[in-house]
Motif scaffolding. Structure first.
Motif, PDB file in Angstrom:
ATOM      1  N   LEU A   1      31.312  46.908  27.565  1.00 43.13           N
ATOM      2  CA  LEU A   1      31.179  46.891  29.022  1.00 43.13           C
ATOM      3  C   LEU A   1      32.401  46.257  29.651  1.00 43.13           C
ATOM      4  CD1 LEU A   1      29.432  47.346  31.554  1.00 43.13           C
ATOM      5  CD2 LEU A   1      28.489  45.054  31.195  1.00 43.13           C
ATOM      6  N   GLN A   2      33.009  46.982  30.555  1.00 43.57           N
ATOM      7  CA  GLN A   2      34.114  46.466  31.361  1.00 43.57           C
ATOM      8  C   GLN A   2      33.637  46.400  32.801  1.00 43.57           C
ATOM      9  OE1 GLN A   2      37.875  48.504  30.754  1.00 43.57           O
ATOM     10  NE2 GLN A   2      38.478  48.162  32.866  1.00 43.57           N
ATOM     11  N   ASN A   3      33.849  45.262  33.459  1.00 44.88           N
ATOM     12  CA  ASN A   3      33.335  45.146  34.824  1.00 44.88           C
ATOM     13  C   ASN A   3      34.253  44.300  35.698  1.00 44.88           C
ATOM     14  OD1 ASN A   3      30.726  42.910  33.681  1.00 44.88           O
ATOM     15  ND2 ASN A   3      32.812  42.412  34.133  1.00 44.88           N
ATOM     16  N   HIS A   4      34.092  44.461  37.015  1.00 43.78           N
ATOM     17  CA  HIS A   4      34.788  43.659  38.023  1.00 43.78           C
ATOM     18  C   HIS A   4      33.748  43.213  39.045  1.00 43.78           C
ATOM     19  CE1 HIS A   4      38.834  44.689  36.609  1.00 43.78           C
ATOM     20  NE2 HIS A   4      38.385  45.921  36.454  1.00 43.78           N
ATOM     21  N   ILE A   5      33.729  41.919  39.347  1.00 45.64           N
ATOM     22  CA  ILE A   5      32.746  41.355  40.270  1.00 45.64           C
ATOM     23  C   ILE A   5      33.472  40.734  41.462  1.00 45.64           C
ATOM     24  CG2 ILE A   5      30.877  39.675  40.535  1.00 45.64           C
ATOM     25  CD1 ILE A   5      30.411  39.849  37.553  1.00 45.64           C
ATOM     26  N   GLY A   6      33.023  41.078  42.660  1.00 44.48           N
ATOM     27  CA  GLY A   6      33.536  40.445  43.876  1.00 44.48           C
ATOM     28  C   GLY A   6      35.000  40.728  44.147  1.00 44.48           C
ATOM     29  N   THR A   7      35.426  41.967  43.983  1.00 49.82           N
ATOM     30  CA  THR A   7      36.817  42.315  44.277  1.00 49.82           C
ATOM     31  C   THR A   7      36.954  42.767  45.722  1.00 49.82           C
ATOM     32  OG1 THR A   7      36.575  44.639  43.608  1.00 49.82           O
ATOM     33  CG2 THR A   7      37.105  43.039  41.887  1.00 49.82           C
ATOM     34  N   GLU A   8      38.200  43.071  46.102  1.00 47.95           N
ATOM     35  CA  GLU A   8      38.473  43.495  47.477  1.00 47.95           C
ATOM     36  C   GLU A   8      37.929  44.888  47.784  1.00 47.95           C
ATOM     37  OE1 GLU A   8      40.710  42.123  45.433  1.00 47.95           O
ATOM     38  OE2 GLU A   8      40.619  40.166  46.390  1.00 47.95           O
ATOM     39  N   ILE A   9      37.592  45.640  46.731  1.00 51.66           N
ATOM     40  CA  ILE A   9      37.141  47.017  46.967  1.00 51.66           C
ATOM     41  C   ILE A   9      35.674  47.230  46.618  1.00 51.66           C
ATOM     42  CG2 ILE A   9      39.464  47.932  46.586  1.00 51.66           C
ATOM     43  CD1 ILE A   9      38.542  48.824  43.834  1.00 51.66           C
ATOM     44  N   GLY A  10      34.991  46.209  46.112  1.00 51.66           N
ATOM     45  CA  GLY A  10      33.585  46.406  45.785  1.00 51.66           C
ATOM     46  C   GLY A  10      32.925  45.142  45.288  1.00 51.66           C
ATOM     47  N   ARG A  11      31.587  45.131  45.402  1.00 50.38           N
ATOM     48  CA  ARG A  11      30.833  43.982  44.908  1.00 50.38           C
ATOM     49  C   ARG A  11      30.795  43.960  43.384  1.00 50.38           C
ATOM     50  NH1 ARG A  11      25.393  43.897  48.754  1.00 50.38           N
ATOM     51  NH2 ARG A  11      26.443  43.558  50.760  1.00 50.38           N
ATOM     52  N   TYR A  12      30.457  45.095  42.808  1.00 46.26           N
ATOM     53  CA  TYR A  12      30.349  45.162  41.352  1.00 46.26           C
ATOM     54  C   TYR A  12      30.749  46.555  40.882  1.00 46.26           C
ATOM     55  CZ  TYR A  12      28.478  44.879  36.624  1.00 46.26           C
ATOM     56  OH  TYR A  12      28.361  44.884  35.259  1.00 46.26           O
TER      57      TYR A  12
END
Length: 713
Positions: A424-435
């Motif tokens: 699983l690769q993820n991004h949390i709280g970025t400038e373009i989305g919550r998750y």
């Protein structure tokens, strides 16, 4: 709003029906510590002086109305809160606010060693660091238990929360039902908390729901939160010995251990067979038959590179474990149990050598009857601690002069394993989305060659992903399309390990480390004395053919392992994968076979740009505790699945641009720590502390092993 009320009413009804099955708990004054709606252990919005239970992971989903940022307007905040305590007296927490798309952290320190007759005290900080703060506060709080009441008072400095004096109380009506009231420097609120009792339906985790109502002001809204408490590790450390006297009584002859005394035997001395014993005598034949039976039993249970022999009154066993893949202690416990059960009386001592890829990494010495007595009765644990010898200083010279039983040793040569697991690769709280998420299905094939040599090939297949992984840019920001790769061969490496001298190991990895990136890497680790200290060096040079870019890595590390807490501290300095130079610091704690790592990274790029990040990593086995037998092809899961949450540390009044390329260390699936170091915890003191687990492992699988042995006799 009606749907929220209905949701809360249904939840309360279910909790009441379930928990009423449990009797009223008298006058006990123990309180269940749960998260407040702000993410620290507390009441509704204020903290208490308690910290969460050591070794438990807390998750809470919270929704409440808030008017502090918007005056009289009520805004419903949606928060995801995570909290745990990896050290006594210290609570760490993280918060993702979906409303403001913000990631923040908090820490609470409980003042240690306060006598029971004084109130408990704690200090804490909320919303540490970061460029923009929404929940920042510092506070001092004290709590005192009086019968079924727990009273709390404190003072905070704000500026966003807890600015001034606050206080509250908690009344425990039942162990599963608490009534709450508080003043949080702005609002006065009352609430109710329901928590499932410990051990409900023999499930190791707790569920809870909290409802809150603000009673000051013109408008009144019910706010709620749901939380989950999960133990990290399922008592695999076996701090409480399991009962085995009855289960093992029929499987072993009675054994009583007298410290430092050997069992008596006709014509025997401490050296074993007497000089008058002839090589072809019935006694010698009986010993050889027992050794052959033990060797066959170990092979049938799936152990590889097995050798069994004798020397000077000692039974010698070499083995390699690739079946009990959560922890090497399980395999060692099974081997010691089988050995002491089947050892002939003529060989009162044992020497066991643990191997990996046919390289010796650990030796255990002791007395058969002593360990057998420990299996029968755990009260002999201290006797074992006083007489057992464990060392990581092992060489093949330790086997000189041993007379081994000849025959098939179940070699690892050309045996293979296919490891299947999600990634699983993820991004949390970025400038373009919550998750944003990207889920791969990975398969990694490992082929064992000669001693210390393994070839592995990894293939990944993208399964599902969020919309932002289809975009290159969104709202002027770089999106994640470049991070989503098509299905292909990700890695193909040749790995060769060498034991240069006892406690000094070097490994070379060569080939394709990742797509279009070819080169080599060398890693050397020295673990002097008892294995608690590790000095390591890593150098790598790879060529990215797609970007036409050369990558060079030079890193030095020091790690200290504190066995009483299964805790390690590690510092690394040097030149990292993306050419930046700096340092990383890690604090890692094992709870059974689950590890939690807190880390900090700080580095400087070629352009003299300073950057830093912090994060938390959870690593746990994603396979059976006892996998299928190894052989031509063994299919299993990974013994170290990694899930990481990382955030960049932004400067004041700046946004938090996520940069995953800070102080990146290249790692191969076949590494010294993972393959040869039992995930970095194989040392003398750790093995000594794991005696109860080793005992429990044999007891768990003893019936199957015994039945098979009896069937083959």
């Amino acid at each position: 709003m009606i749907s929220l009320y209905r949701c809360f009413a249904i939840s309360c009804t279910v909790f009441v029906i379930i928990t009423l099955w449990f009797p009223f708990q008298g006058m006990a004054d123990d309180f269940h510590n749960s998260l407040s709606l702000q993410g620290y252990t507390g009441l509704l919005n204020i903290p208490t002086a308690e910290v969460n239970d050591n070794g438990k992971l807390y998750y809470e989903y919270s929704k409440q109305h808030d008017h502090r940022k918007s005056g009289a307007t009520l805004v419903r905040e949606e928060d995801h809160l995570l909290s745990l305590s990896i050290l006594p007296f210290i609570e760490l927490g993280g918060r993702f606010s979906a409303t403001s798309n913000d990631i923040s952290s908090n820490v609470k320190l409980q003042v240690p060693f306060i006598p029971d007759y004084l109130p408990q005290a704690a200090v804490g900080i909320q919303d540490i660091g970061g460029g923009v703060a929404y929940f920042r506060s510092k506070y001092l709080v004290v709590s005192e238990k009086l019968w079924r009441f727990r009273l709390t008072a404190g003072y905070g400095t704000g500026p966003d929360r807890l600015k001034g004096y606050f206080g509250g109380g908690e009344f425990k009506l039942f162990d599963w039902l608490h009534l709450l009231g508080e003043y949080d420097t702005v609002d006065t609120s009352v609430g109710i908390r329901l928590v499932t009792p410990d051990g409900l339906f023999k499930i190791p985790f707790n569920l809870g729901v909290t409802a809150k109502n603000r009673i000051n002001g013109k408008s009144s809204n019910i706010d709620f939160s749901f939380h989950l408490e999960i133990p990290l590790g399922l008592d695999r450390q076996n701090s409480k010995p399991i009962v085995s006297e009855e289960s093992l009584e029929s499987k072993h002859e009675p054994a009583t251990f007298v410290p430092n005394l050997l069992p008596a035997g006709a014509g025997l001395s401490e050296e074993g067979l007497s000089g008058s014993e002839k090589p072809d005598s019935p006694g010698k034949q009986s010993v050889m038959k027992s050794l052959e039976s033990l060797r066959q039993s170990l092979i049938k249970d799936g152990f590889q590179n097995v050798r069994v022999g004798s020397k000077s009154g000692s039974l010698f066993v070499e083995y390699e474990n690739n079946r009990y893949n959560h922890n090497e202690l399980d395999g060692l416990g099974v081997v010691l149990g089988m050995l002491t059960k089947m050892a002939p009386v003529e060989l009162p001592k044992f020497s066991v050598v643990m191997k990996k890829t046919d390289i010796p990494i650990l030796m255990v010495r002791g007395y058969n009857v002593a360990y057998l007595a420990f299996l029968r009765d755990s009260s002999h644990e201290q006797d074992i601690l006083d007489n057992l010898q464990i060392t990581t200083t092992v060489s093949r010279r330790d086997m000189d002069g041993v007379s081994f039983v000849k025959g098939d040793e179940n070699s690892t040569l050309l045996s293979s394993s296919l490891v299947l697991y999600p990634k699983l690769q993820n991004h949390i709280g970025t400038e373009i989305g919550r998750y944003d998420y990207l889920l791969y299905f990975n398969s990694n094939l490992f082929l064992n060659l000669w001693r210390g040599a393994i070839v592995n090939a990894e293939y990944s297949l993208p399964m599902v992903w969020s919309d932002n992984y289809d975009l290159e840019y969104k709202n002027g920001y770089l999106a994640f399309r470049n991070e989503r790769q098509n299905s292909a061969l990700d890695q193909a490496l040749f790995n060769q390990a060498f034991l240069i001298m006892p406690n000094l190991m070097t490994q070379v990895n060569a080939g394709m480390l990742m797509r279009d990136t070819y080169g080599g890497m060398i890693e050397t680790a020295w673990t002097p004395v008892n294995g608690n200290h590790t000095l390591s060096f890593k150098a790598a040079e790879f060529r990215d053919k797609k970007l036409d870019l050369q990558r060079e890595v030079f890193l030095g590390s020091y790690r200290y392992f504190f066995a009483p807490l299964d805790l390690s501290l590690k510092a690394t300095y040097g030149k990292f994968w993306f050419g930046d130079t700096g340092l990383t610091a890690e604090l890692k704690r094992f709870f059974g076979d689950v590890s939690v790592t807190l880390y900090y990274k700080n580095s400087e790029t070629h352009e003299k740009i300073k950057q830093s990040s912090a994060g938390i990593s959870f690593e746990f086995p994603l396979t059976l505790r006892r996998d299928m037998k190894p052989g031509i092809l063994q299919v299993k899961g990974t013994n170290e699945y990694d899930y990481t949450i990382q955030t960049s540390i932004a400067a004041k009044n700046s946004f938090n641009y996520i940069n995953p390329n800070i102080a990146v260390t290249p790692d191969a699936p076949v590494s010294i720590d993972r393959v040869y170091g039992n995930r970095g915890r194989l040392n003398e003191e750790y093995v000594m502390n794991g005696l109860l687990r080793m005992r429990a492992a044999y007891i768990r699988w003893a019936p199957e092993i015994t039945d098979r042995q009896q069937g083959s006799d």
